[in-house]
Design a protein around this motif. Structure first.
Motif, PDB file in Angstrom:
ATOM      1  N   CYS A   1       0.832  -1.212   0.000  1.00 24.03           N
ATOM      2  CA  CYS A   1       0.000   0.000   0.000  1.00 24.03           C
ATOM      3  C   CYS A   1       0.862   1.255   0.000  1.00 24.03           C
ATOM      4  N   LEU A   2       1.960   1.215   0.761  1.00 19.53           N
ATOM      5  CA  LEU A   2       2.820   2.398   0.827  1.00 19.53           C
ATOM      6  C   LEU A   2       3.447   2.731  -0.523  1.00 19.53           C
ATOM      7  N   LYS A   3       3.731   1.726  -1.342  1.00 22.05           N
ATOM      8  CA  LYS A   3       4.248   1.994  -2.696  1.00 22.05           C
ATOM      9  C   LYS A   3       3.342   2.967  -3.431  1.00 22.05           C
ATOM     10  N   VAL A   4       2.041   2.707  -3.353  1.00 22.05           N
ATOM     11  CA  VAL A   4       1.065   3.530  -4.066  1.00 22.05           C
ATOM     12  C   VAL A   4       1.068   4.947  -3.492  1.00 22.05           C
ATOM     13  N   LYS A   5       1.079   5.044  -2.175  1.00 19.47           N
ATOM     14  CA  LYS A   5       1.114   6.355  -1.527  1.00 19.47           C
ATOM     15  C   LYS A   5       2.362   7.130  -1.947  1.00 19.47           C
ATOM     16  N   TRP A   6       3.516   6.458  -1.922  1.00 21.41           N
ATOM     17  CA  TRP A   6       4.767   7.139  -2.253  1.00 21.41           C
ATOM     18  C   TRP A   6       4.775   7.653  -3.689  1.00 21.41           C
ATOM     19  N   VAL A   7       4.259   6.864  -4.619  1.00 19.24           N
ATOM     20  CA  VAL A   7       4.202   7.313  -6.015  1.00 19.24           C
ATOM     21  C   VAL A   7       3.286   8.527  -6.134  1.00 19.24           C
ATOM     22  N   CYS A   8       2.136   8.470  -5.498  1.00 14.78           N
ATOM     23  CA  CYS A   8       1.218   9.613  -5.543  1.00 14.78           C
ATOM     24  C   CYS A   8       1.861  10.854  -4.929  1.00 14.78           C
ATOM     25  N   ASP A   9       2.504  10.693  -3.787  1.00 15.81           N
ATOM     26  CA  ASP A   9       3.129  11.835  -3.129  1.00 15.81           C
ATOM     27  C   ASP A   9       4.245  12.421  -3.986  1.00 15.81           C
ATOM     28  N   LEU A  10       5.088  11.565  -4.549  1.00 14.34           N
ATOM     29  CA  LEU A  10       6.213  12.050  -5.352  1.00 14.34           C
ATOM     30  C   LEU A  10       5.740  12.762  -6.609  1.00 14.34           C
ATOM     31  N   LEU A  11       4.686  12.249  -7.229  1.00 15.72           N
ATOM     32  CA  LEU A  11       4.182  12.831  -8.474  1.00 15.72           C
ATOM     33  C   LEU A  11       3.078  13.863  -8.238  1.00 15.72           C
ATOM     34  N   ALA A  12       2.810  14.176  -6.971  1.00 10.61           N
ATOM     35  CA  ALA A  12       1.789  15.170  -6.597  1.00 10.61           C
ATOM     36  C   ALA A  12       0.417  14.825  -7.182  1.00 10.61           C
ATOM     37  N   LEU A  13       0.066  13.537  -7.099  1.00 11.58           N
ATOM     38  CA  LEU A  13      -1.248  13.088  -7.550  1.00 11.58           C
ATOM     39  C   LEU A  13      -2.208  13.157  -6.367  1.00 11.58           C
ATOM     40  N   PRO A  14      -3.311  13.868  -6.486  1.00  6.57           N
ATOM     41  CA  PRO A  14      -4.229  13.997  -5.350  1.00  6.57           C
ATOM     42  C   PRO A  14      -4.985  12.699  -5.091  1.00  6.57           C
ATOM     43  N   TYR A  15      -5.183  12.396  -3.810  1.00  2.00           N
ATOM     44  CA  TYR A  15      -5.896  11.176  -3.438  1.00  2.00           C
ATOM     45  C   TYR A  15      -6.482  11.338  -2.036  1.00  2.00           C
ATOM     46  N   ALA A  16      -7.475  10.521  -1.761  1.00  2.00           N
ATOM     47  CA  ALA A  16      -7.996  10.361  -0.408  1.00  2.00           C
ATOM     48  C   ALA A  16      -7.618   8.960   0.055  1.00  2.00           C
ATOM     49  N   TRP A  17      -7.013   8.872   1.222  1.00  4.51           N
ATOM     50  CA  TRP A  17      -6.608   7.583   1.778  1.00  4.51           C
ATOM     51  C   TRP A  17      -7.726   7.051   2.660  1.00  4.51           C
ATOM     52  N   ILE A  18      -8.131   5.822   2.432  1.00  6.10           N
ATOM     53  CA  ILE A  18      -9.170   5.184   3.242  1.00  6.10           C
ATOM     54  C   ILE A  18      -8.534   3.978   3.921  1.00  6.10           C
ATOM     55  N   ASP A  19      -8.444   4.052   5.251  1.00  9.81           N
ATOM     56  CA  ASP A  19      -7.800   2.983   6.015  1.00  9.81           C
ATOM     57  C   ASP A  19      -8.636   1.705   5.986  1.00  9.81           C
ATOM     58  N   VAL A  20      -7.956   0.609   5.692  1.00 14.28           N
ATOM     59  CA  VAL A  20      -8.555  -0.723   5.717  1.00 14.28           C
ATOM     60  C   VAL A  20      -7.621  -1.580   6.568  1.00 14.28           C
ATOM     61  N   ASP A  21      -8.112  -2.118   7.656  1.00 19.13           N
ATOM     62  CA  ASP A  21      -7.298  -2.887   8.586  1.00 19.13           C
ATOM     63  C   ASP A  21      -7.286  -4.362   8.163  1.00 19.13           C
ATOM     64  N   VAL A  22      -6.139  -4.788   7.679  1.00 22.68           N
ATOM     65  CA  VAL A  22      -5.998  -6.168   7.206  1.00 22.68           C
ATOM     66  C   VAL A  22      -6.071  -7.146   8.372  1.00 22.68           C
ATOM     67  N   VAL A  23      -5.424  -6.799   9.478  1.00 21.47           N
ATOM     68  CA  VAL A  23      -5.385  -7.704  10.625  1.00 21.47           C
ATOM     69  C   VAL A  23      -6.795  -7.969  11.162  1.00 21.47           C
TER      70      VAL A  23
ATOM     71  N   GLN B   1      -3.733  -4.687  -7.203  1.00 27.29           N
ATOM     72  CA  GLN B   1      -2.366  -5.183  -7.355  1.00 27.29           C
ATOM     73  C   GLN B   1      -1.394  -3.994  -7.388  1.00 27.29           C
ATOM     74  N   SER B   2      -0.585  -3.910  -6.354  1.00 26.61           N
ATOM     75  CA  SER B   2       0.243  -2.723  -6.131  1.00 26.61           C
ATOM     76  C   SER B   2       1.102  -2.336  -7.329  1.00 26.61           C
ATOM     77  N   ASN B   3       1.762  -3.297  -7.944  1.00 24.32           N
ATOM     78  CA  ASN B   3       2.667  -2.938  -9.040  1.00 24.32           C
ATOM     79  C   ASN B   3       1.917  -2.544 -10.300  1.00 24.32           C
ATOM     80  N   ALA B   4       0.731  -3.102 -10.512  1.00 26.45           N
ATOM     81  CA  ALA B   4      -0.105  -2.639 -11.626  1.00 26.45           C
ATOM     82  C   ALA B   4      -0.562  -1.202 -11.375  1.00 26.45           C
ATOM     83  N   ILE B   5      -0.909  -0.911 -10.114  1.00 25.80           N
ATOM     84  CA  ILE B   5      -1.365   0.435  -9.769  1.00 25.80           C
ATOM     85  C   ILE B   5      -0.253   1.451  -9.986  1.00 25.80           C
ATOM     86  N   ILE B   6       0.936   1.179  -9.455  1.00 21.79           N
ATOM     87  CA  ILE B   6       2.004   2.176  -9.594  1.00 21.79           C
ATOM     88  C   ILE B   6       2.454   2.299 -11.050  1.00 21.79           C
ATOM     89  N   ARG B   7       2.401   1.208 -11.796  1.00 20.82           N
ATOM     90  CA  ARG B   7       2.760   1.261 -13.222  1.00 20.82           C
ATOM     91  C   ARG B   7       1.795   2.187 -13.961  1.00 20.82           C
TER      92      ARG B   7
END
Length: 196
Positions: free
Chosen positions: A12-34, A65-71
């Motif tokens: 999940c952090l991969k996606v956040k980091w790409v958005c932050d680095l590229l200044a892509l706006p997003y809303a984060w919605i917490d989902v607790d896996v545990v 799928q994280s890598n599809a999303i960041i790609r």
């Protein structure tokens, strides 16, 4: 864009980091896996695989799928090498990360840190194959600053997510000078606080 994710997840952090680095706006919605929130009927309606991250775009389309999303998010950006062969090498690292790195390093971390299992209760292959993955990375990073090409790419972001936290899975990074240098460099390029 909405990112459904759990902040304990490197995927999940991969996606956040790409958005932050590229200044892509997003809303984060917490989902607790545990807590099993990815298995709720509402979440499974978004992603029948029941996994995070899941992104819902403004037009209603979803992508998992994280890598599809960041790609997809990084298309036409400096995070994908312009040279086609170097971009293919980057993709190779992305596939390798999900097949030969994450299933061992991330899974061992999850069992030890979040499920509280003792190390001797885990499959010893998690440790053996995790170190094998780190050895492969070290061979590359002992002679290169980045995994693919000569600049930060999605390969670095994808592999950084769990490698920087490998110690939480019981992996000792002190013998990996190349990896430790690369972690510090990649964290600086992504403007991340160092992992502890």
């Amino acid at each position: 864009m909405k990112i459904y994710g759990d902040r304990i997840s490197g995927n999940c952090l991969k996606v956040k980091w790409v958005c932050d680095l590229l200044a892509l706006p997003y809303a984060w919605i917490d989902v607790d896996v545990v807590k099993g929130e990815t298995r709720s009927a509402d979440f499974l309606a978004l992603n029948p695989w029941g996994q995070v991250p899941t992104v819902v775009f403004d037009d209603g389309r979803t992508l998992a799928q994280s890598n599809a999303i960041i790609r997809y998010l990084a298309r036409d950006s400096h995070l994908i090498p312009a040279d086609a062969f170097t971009a293919a090498q980057m993709d190779g690292w992305l596939f390798w990360e999900q097949y030969s790195h994450e299933p061992y390093i991330a899974v061992r971390r999850f069992h030890l840190t979040y499920l509280g299992k003792p190390a001797d209760a885990l499959d010893p292959k998690l440790e053996t194959r995790g170190y094998a993955a780190l050895d492969i990375m070290e061979r590359r990073l002992s002679e290169a600053r980045h995994l693919a090409g000569d600049a930060l790419s999605l390969a670095d972001i994808a592999l950084l997510a769990y490698t920087r936290l490998a110690h939480e899975g019981g992996f000792d990074l002190t013998r990996y000078d190349g990896i430790r240098r690369w972690i510090a460099q990649s964290e600086a390029e992504l403007r991340l606080a160092p992992a502890h």
